[in-house]
Scaffold this motif. Structure first.
Motif, PDB file in Angstrom:
ATOM      1  N   TYR A  81       0.862  -1.185   0.000  1.00 21.42           N
ATOM      2  CA  TYR A  81       0.000   0.000   0.000  1.00 21.42           C
ATOM      3  C   TYR A  81       0.897   1.234   0.000  1.00 21.42           C
ATOM      4  CZ  TYR A  81      -4.166  -2.799   0.729  1.00 21.42           C
ATOM      5  OH  TYR A  81      -5.198  -3.691   0.567  1.00 21.42           O
ATOM      6  N   ARG A 140       0.277   4.254   1.000  1.00 15.48           N
ATOM      7  CA  ARG A 140       0.137   5.001   2.238  1.00 15.48           C
ATOM      8  C   ARG A 140       0.530   6.471   2.041  1.00 15.48           C
ATOM      9  NH1 ARG A 140      -0.649   1.365   6.542  1.00 15.48           N
ATOM     10  NH2 ARG A 140      -1.382   3.240   7.605  1.00 15.48           N
ATOM     11  N   VAL A 162      -6.148  -2.691  -6.474  1.00 20.09           N
ATOM     12  CA  VAL A 162      -6.795  -2.946  -5.185  1.00 20.09           C
ATOM     13  C   VAL A 162      -6.610  -1.707  -4.316  1.00 20.09           C
ATOM     14  CG1 VAL A 162      -6.709  -4.333  -3.069  1.00 20.09           C
ATOM     15  CG2 VAL A 162      -6.443  -5.435  -5.313  1.00 20.09           C
ATOM     16  N   TRP A 163      -7.705  -1.262  -3.696  1.00 17.13           N
ATOM     17  CA  TRP A 163      -7.649  -0.096  -2.811  1.00 17.13           C
ATOM     18  C   TRP A 163      -8.111  -0.501  -1.418  1.00 17.13           C
ATOM     19  CZ3 TRP A 163      -6.538   5.160  -4.171  1.00 17.13           C
ATOM     20  CH2 TRP A 163      -6.216   5.352  -5.531  1.00 17.13           C
ATOM     21  N   SER A 164      -7.542   0.129  -0.419  1.00 15.71           N
ATOM     22  CA  SER A 164      -8.013  -0.048   0.948  1.00 15.71           C
ATOM     23  C   SER A 164      -8.043   1.322   1.624  1.00 15.71           C
ATOM     24  CB  SER A 164      -7.125  -1.038   1.702  1.00 15.71           C
ATOM     25  OG  SER A 164      -7.717  -1.382   2.943  1.00 15.71           O
ATOM     26  N   VAL A 165      -8.094   1.330   2.940  1.00 15.07           N
ATOM     27  CA  VAL A 165      -8.249   2.580   3.687  1.00 15.07           C
ATOM     28  C   VAL A 165      -6.962   2.877   4.447  1.00 15.07           C
ATOM     29  CG1 VAL A 165      -9.609   3.817   5.409  1.00 15.07           C
ATOM     30  CG2 VAL A 165     -10.705   2.116   3.934  1.00 15.07           C
ATOM     31  N   ASP A 166      -6.439   4.080   4.282  1.00 15.51           N
ATOM     32  CA  ASP A 166      -5.241   4.506   4.985  1.00 15.51           C
ATOM     33  C   ASP A 166      -5.564   4.738   6.461  1.00 15.51           C
ATOM     34  OD1 ASP A 166      -2.621   5.258   5.419  1.00 15.51           O
ATOM     35  OD2 ASP A 166      -2.570   6.734   3.803  1.00 15.51           O
ATOM     36  N   PRO A 226      -8.753   6.660   0.852  1.00 11.87           N
ATOM     37  CA  PRO A 226      -8.322   5.494   0.077  1.00 11.87           C
ATOM     38  C   PRO A 226      -6.821   5.507  -0.219  1.00 11.87           C
ATOM     39  CG  PRO A 226     -10.298   6.491  -0.870  1.00 11.87           C
ATOM     40  CD  PRO A 226      -9.773   7.456   0.144  1.00 11.87           C
ATOM     41  N   THR A 227      -6.240   4.297  -0.261  1.00 12.37           N
ATOM     42  CA  THR A 227      -4.833   4.149  -0.635  1.00 12.37           C
ATOM     43  C   THR A 227      -4.690   2.908  -1.511  1.00 12.37           C
ATOM     44  OG1 THR A 227      -2.545   4.024   0.201  1.00 12.37           O
ATOM     45  CG2 THR A 227      -4.212   2.805   1.434  1.00 12.37           C
ATOM     46  N   PHE A 244      -2.850  -0.349  -3.663  1.00 11.69           N
ATOM     47  CA  PHE A 244      -1.892  -1.438  -3.518  1.00 11.69           C
ATOM     48  C   PHE A 244      -1.178  -1.566  -4.855  1.00 11.69           C
ATOM     49  CE2 PHE A 244      -1.279  -6.194  -2.617  1.00 11.69           C
ATOM     50  CZ  PHE A 244      -0.478  -6.005  -1.499  1.00 11.69           C
TER      51      PHE A 244
END
Length: 338
Positions: A45, A47, A183-187, A192-193, A195
Motif C-alpha cells: 500500500y 500510504r 486494489v484499494w483499501s483505507v489509509d 483510500p490508498t 496497492f
C-alpha cells in the motif's frame, strides 16, 4: 541476499540480535538502468508516500491559488507532520482561509508525534485534536478542493466522492496501470490508498521530478524548500531534503514504505521494509543512496546518526546500533518514463 536486497541488522553488544529485510528499486538512472534490491514487483500500500500526488489537483484545479496557499501550506498538504505548534498553526491557518474548522476534518485526533509537543499538551491538560493528526494538512487540502469545485465537504474521504475520483484520474498520468483496476483499501487517516508495486511507486516519483508542468513543479518546490513542514526535525524525509539542499525529494509512508527521487537527475526510488518496521527505513535508504553514489559524502556524513542509529536503554546508555548491507541487481528497464 543472492537475488539482491537490503538487510538491516540490529546489533546489541557484540552480537546480531535481529534483522529486517528491505526491498527496493531505483529507476530512471543513466541509459535506462534500473537497480533492484529484491523483487521490484513486490506490492505494498502506498500510504502517505502517495501524498504529493493527492495534492497535485489542489494546484492544477486552482484551489491553492484561490485560497492563497503558499509553499509552506502546500508542503504540509503533502506531510506526515509531527504535530508541533508550527505544524498546527499552519493547518489552522489553512482552515481559517477556507472558512472551515477542524470538526470538518475526517481524520481522527491523535497525540503529536513530536514528544515535546505531546508533553506540552499533557502539562496543559489539553486533549489532542484533529489538527494534531499527522495527515491534517492533506485532509485540509481535500476540504479546499471540495469547496473549490462545489462538491460536498461531508464524505470527501469516501472512495465514491468526486474528490477521490479526481485523485484517481490524476494518478493515470503517473502510473503505468489503470488506478481503477488496482486494489484499494483505507489509509490510517481514513482516505483510500492503492496497492501497487515498488516499481510503479518509483516510476511515479521519477516522473514527478522530471515533469515541466506547473503543478508538479510547485509541489516538488514546496516540499524541498520547506522540508520542516513535510515531517519534522530528525525525520528522514525532512533531513534528506534539508541536508541535500533540495537535491532529493523524499516522503515516508506507514508500514516501512519510503519513496524518494533525484530532483536534478530525474530518477526515482521506492523502499519497503517487509515486516513494516520504521526503524529499518533510514539505514536502508541511506545505504542504498550511498552504494549508488546518489548522495554526496558531506550530506551522508551529516546523516550518520540516521544511517547507523544508536540503540539506547532506559538508562540512556548506548548498547547497540542498526546498520544496513545492500546487494543490488542492475538491469535495463523497459517502458518510457516520459
Amino acid at each position: 541476499m543472492e537475488s539482491g536486497g537490503i538487510s538491516v541488522r540490529v546489533d546489541r553488544g557484540p552480537e546480531i540480535e535481529s534483522r529486517h529485510t528491505v526491498l527496493a528499486v531505483v529507476v530512471g538512472l543513466s541509459a535506462g538502468e534500473e537497480v533492484q534490491y529484491g523483487e521490484p514487483e513486490t506490492l505494498a500500500y502506498w500510504r502517505s508516500s502517495m501524498k504529493p500526488f493527492q495534492a497535485l489537483p489542489l494546484v492544477e484545479d486552482g484551489a491553492a491559488g484561490r485560497y492563497g496557499f503558499g509553499g509552506s501550506e502546500l508542503a504540509i498538504c503533502c506531510a506526515s507532520h509531527q504535530g508541533t505548534p508550527r505544524h498546527v498553526e499552519c493547518v489552522t491557518g489553512m482552515l481559517d482561509r477556507i472558512g472551515m474548522d477542524e470538526s470538518a476534518l475526517a481524520c481522527g485526533p491523535h497525540a503529536p508525534f513530536h514528544e515535546p509537543s505531546r508533553q506540552a499538551l499533557l502539562r496543559l491538560g489539553t486533549e489532542p485534536s484533529r489538527v494534531h493528526n499527522n495527515c491534517s494538512g492533506k485532509h485540509t487540502s481535500m476540504l479546499a478542493q471540495a469547496l473549490h469545485h462545489g462538491w460536498p465537504t461531508r464524505g470527501y474521504d469516501d472512495p465514491q466522492h468526486p474528490l477521490q475520483a479526481r485523485i484517481r484520474t490524476e494518478l493515470r498520468r503517473w502510473l503505468d496501470v489503470d488506478p481503477e483496476k488496482l486494489v484499494w483499501s483505507v489509509d490510517g487517516c481514513g482516505v483510500p490508498t492503492p496497492f501497487l508495486s515498488l516499481r510503479q511507486m518509483a516510476r511515479a516519483y521519477a516522473r514527478l521530478v522530471r515533469s515541466e508542468d506547473a503543478a508538479p513543479r510547485a509541489v516538488v518546490k514546496a516540499m524541498t524548500e520547506h522540508p520542516e513542514y513535510v515531517s519534522g526535525s530528525g525525520e528522514l524525509s525532512t533531513e534528506l531534503m534539508r541536508v541535500t539542499g533540495g537535491a532529493l525529494l523524499a516522503k515516508e509512508g506507514a508500514e516501512g514504505v519510503f519513496c524518494f527521487a533525484g530532483v536534478r537527475d530525474g530518477w526515482g526510488g521506492a523502499v519497503k521494509v517487509t515486516d513494516g518496521s520504521k526503524r529499518a527505513v533510514a539505514p536502508a535508504v541511506l545505504e542504498l543512496l550511498a552504494s549508488l553514489h546518489l548522495i554526496d559524502g558531506g550530506a551522508l556524513e551529516r546523516l550518520a546518526g540516521l544511517r547507523e542509529p544508536e540503540i539506547r536503554n532506559t538508562q540512556g546508555r548506548g548498547i547497540g546500533r542498526l546498520a544496513a548491507e545492500a546487494v543490488a541487481h542492475r538491469t535495463l528497464a523497459g517502458g518510457d518514463l516520459q
